[in-house]
Design an enzyme around this catalytic site. Structure first.
Site, PDB file in Angstrom:
ATOM      1  N   SER A 135       0.736  -1.183   0.033  1.00 58.58           N
ATOM      2  CA  SER A 135      -0.188   0.039   0.174  1.00 58.58           C
ATOM      3  C   SER A 135       0.879   1.047  -0.022  1.00 58.58           C
ATOM      4  CB  SER A 135      -0.892   0.049   1.154  1.00 58.58           C
ATOM      5  OG  SER A 135      -1.641   0.884   1.296  1.00 58.58           O
ATOM      6  N   LYS A 161      -1.067  -1.228  -4.518  1.00 56.32           N
ATOM      7  CA  LYS A 161      -2.387  -0.175  -4.108  1.00 56.32           C
ATOM      8  C   LYS A 161      -1.757   0.975  -3.932  1.00 56.32           C
ATOM      9  CE  LYS A 161      -4.560   0.048   0.252  1.00 56.32           C
ATOM     10  NZ  LYS A 161      -5.243  -0.895   1.350  1.00 56.32           N
ATOM     11  N   LYS A 163      -2.980   4.892  -2.658  1.00 57.79           N
ATOM     12  CA  LYS A 163      -3.993   5.601  -1.847  1.00 57.79           C
ATOM     13  C   LYS A 163      -4.371   6.883  -3.093  1.00 57.79           C
ATOM     14  CE  LYS A 163      -4.068   3.708   1.927  1.00 57.79           C
ATOM     15  NZ  LYS A 163      -5.148   3.146   2.584  1.00 57.79           N
ATOM     16  N   ASP A 188      -7.091   2.856  -3.110  1.00 62.28           N
ATOM     17  CA  ASP A 188      -7.835   2.890  -2.019  1.00 62.28           C
ATOM     18  C   ASP A 188      -7.940   4.403  -1.862  1.00 62.28           C
ATOM     19  OD1 ASP A 188      -8.824   2.578   0.615  1.00 62.28           O
ATOM     20  OD2 ASP A 188      -7.170   1.836   1.379  1.00 62.28           O
ATOM     21  N   GLU A 213     -10.908   0.298  -3.545  1.00 66.83           N
ATOM     22  CA  GLU A 213     -11.346  -0.017  -2.399  1.00 66.83           C
ATOM     23  C   GLU A 213     -11.904   1.149  -1.645  1.00 66.83           C
ATOM     24  OE1 GLU A 213      -7.637  -1.236  -0.211  1.00 66.83           O
ATOM     25  OE2 GLU A 213      -8.705  -1.035   1.720  1.00 66.83           O
ATOM     26  N   ASP A 238     -13.832  -1.853   2.727  1.00 66.00           N
ATOM     27  CA  ASP A 238     -12.775  -1.802   4.076  1.00 66.00           C
ATOM     28  C   ASP A 238     -13.586  -1.475   5.255  1.00 66.00           C
ATOM     29  OD1 ASP A 238     -10.861  -1.548   5.957  1.00 66.00           O
ATOM     30  OD2 ASP A 238      -9.287  -0.563   4.495  1.00 66.00           O
ATOM     31  N   LYS A 262      -9.691  -7.154   7.726  1.00 65.48           N
ATOM     32  CA  LYS A 262      -8.610  -6.380   8.964  1.00 65.48           C
ATOM     33  C   LYS A 262      -9.099  -7.131  10.367  1.00 65.48           C
ATOM     34  CE  LYS A 262      -7.247  -2.456   6.669  1.00 65.48           C
ATOM     35  NZ  LYS A 262      -7.632  -0.885   6.504  1.00 65.48           N
ATOM     36  N   GLY A 290      -3.943  -4.148   5.970  1.00 60.97           N
ATOM     37  CA  GLY A 290      -2.972  -3.865   7.067  1.00 60.97           C
ATOM     38  C   GLY A 290      -3.273  -2.417   7.762  1.00 60.97           C
TER      39      GLY A 290
END
Ligand code: OSB
Ligand code: MG
Length: 368
Positions: A135, A161, A163, A188, A213, A238, A262, A290
């Site tokens: 990420s 991934k 952000k 995400d 995400e 998520d 998670k 994570g």
């Protein structure tokens, strides 16, 4: 089994570099560890509550309070047959899943150690190696982002991934697709968009992302269902999924095609396994997210990722991406093929480094 005592411990750990998402920047982490003495065997876990209530409502402070004043009294002096019973014992406390998840996961580690088997086997895991992705936080410039992606691909990570947030989305992803046309790529948003933003999110369909995400509100499953109807890119939830019931509702509504599980967000291994099984029955793949964990939380994530429906690379990556020096021995390492070998020692299979943990500790409290 009976918990004899619990040590709560907070550590101050600075990340190697600041990590930016649509809801803020993390740099100085407050790591909350739970050590549960179960009939003389100590189980370890990490509470993934943040410094501020930006990802979810819990913080290190709320988790400490709830662990001490509400969860510990529910378990103190109680006899139970297995860690799998702990979640039900904590049910009278609503929410506070990260606090619950930490205590619950410590009991799983202790039970596995009592039985001298690896935690992943106690959980019913089936793989000896897990697939890893990374990420990558929001970067100042596109060049910086491309550099960060290249570094992780060179290290072997299987999927990337990144952000995103409004103003740092379409052009960033377009650039990544131009430079890396074939990689497994996903984004995400950490709830940075509204349903009205759908035309912009629709434009991302052009980049054949593995998934997007949590684009919309953290408690808004309905709008994700509306959005999914408009997109070909699969939505992964998520923040919106804390319980089995929410997962069931999300699947029934068609709000997502993938779920990021998670451990802390769903209150521990029992909750995680229920959502995992539900998704498996419905043909929905899952992967392990994570929360910028230390090696203790990372170890639990590795164990969780061995369950059969964790078929997509997760956000479980090497200690070295986050920490100059981790608090477990050995550190979590990732192979050049982008995998982590699952340890075969008892419990989580990584030893807490007590000397280092003591040095980083800023407060402790013994519950007995
Ligand atoms: O949304 O997955 C997320 C980190 C903190 C809070 C939320 C998230 C993340 C990450 C980092 O994406 C995952 C990691 O630990 O590597
Ligand atoms: Mg996320």
């Amino acid at each position: 089994m009976r918990i004899r005592k619990v040590m709560l411990r907070e550590l101050a750990m600075r990340l190697i570099a600041p990590f930016e998402t649509s809801n803020g920047v993390s740099y100085d982490r407050r790591i909350l560890l739970v050590e549960a003495d179960v009939d003389g065997v100590v189980g370890w876990a990490e509470c993934v509550a943040g410094e501020a209530p930006h990802y979810g409502p819990e913080t290190v402070e709320t988790a400490w309070h709830v662990l001490r004043d509400h969860l510990w009294p529910l378990m103190k002096g109680k006899e139970f047959a297995a860690a799998a019973e702990a979640s039900a014992m904590l049910e009278s406390v609503r929410g506070h899943n990260m606090a619950k998840g930490a205590l619950e996961a410590a009991l799983w580690d202790a039970e596995a150690k009592q039985k001298s088997i690896p935690l992943w086997k106690l959980l019913g895991g089936t793989r000896e190696e897990i697939a890893c992705g990374v990420s990558i936080g929001i970067k100042e410039s596109q060049d910086e982002l491309v550099g960060a992606v290249k570094k992780e691909l060179d290290a072997g990570y299987q999927r990337i991934k990144v952000k995103i947030k409004p103003g740092k989305d379409y052009e960033q992803v377009q650039r990544l697709r131009q430079d890396f046309p074939k990689i497994k790529l996903m984004v995400d948003a950490n709830s940075a968009y509204r349903l009205e933003d759908w035309p912009l999110l629709k434009q991302l369909d052009a980049f054949y992302l593995m998934m997007i995400e949590q684009p919309l509100g953290w408690e808004d499953i309905y709008s994700h269902a509306e959005l999914q109807k408009k997109l070909t890119t699969p939505i992964c939830l998520d923040e919106s999924v804390h319980t089995f019931e929410q997962a069931r509702g999300a699947l029934a509504l068609g709000a997502c095609k993938i779920i990021n599980i998670k451990l802390g967000r769903v209150g521990g291994f029992t909750g995680a396994r229920k959502i995992h099984d539900l998704c498996q029955e419905n043909g929905i793949p899952v992967w392990c997210g994570g929360m910028l964990e230390s090696g203790i939380g990372r170890a639990h994530n590795i164990a969780l990722s061995t369950l059969p429906n964790f078929t997509l690379p997760g956000d479980v990556s090497a200690s070295r991406r986050y920490w100059v020096e981790d608090i477990v021995e050995p550190e979590v390492v990732v192979s050049p093929q982008g995998t982590i070998r699952v340890p075969n020692g008892p419990g989580i299979g990584f030893e807490p480094r007590i000397d280092r943990i003591e040095k980083l500790t800023t407060r402790t409290e013994l519950l007995a």
